[in-house]
Motif scaffolding. Structure first.
Motif: not given
Length: 85
Positions: A58-72
């Motif tokens: 799943i692609v997750e956007y972190s509002e805290d550090d404004e980053s995007v990452a793929i996570r299981s």
């Protein structure tokens, strides 16, 4: 915030490719990925695309550090606290 797979389809292919590459590089760093040749990377990229489509990744956007990452899916479930009613 989780980004639905359908939204990924609207992004430029190069953007999704870069997200996948970043994810695969993190797999190399933690030892989950054994080979680093073109054929292995191409196969892993396709496998990652299929896992995104199936919802295993799943692609997750972190509002805290404004980053995007793929996570299981498992990583996200483990981090999500259960709500108490």
């Amino acid at each position: 915030m989780l980004i639905p797979y359908e939204s990924l389809l609207r992004l430029p292919t190069s953007t999704v490719d870069n997200l996948i590459r970043e994810y695969l590089l993190s797999q190399v760093e933690d030892g989950s990925f054994n080979e680093l040749n073109d054929k292995a990377i191409q196969a892993a990229t396709e496998k990652c695309r299929q896992a995104l489509k199936k919802g295993e990744l799943i692609v997750e956007y972190s509002e805290d550090d404004e980053s995007v990452a793929i996570r299981s899916r498992e990583q996200i479930i483990q981090r999500t606290p259960l709500s108490e009613d």
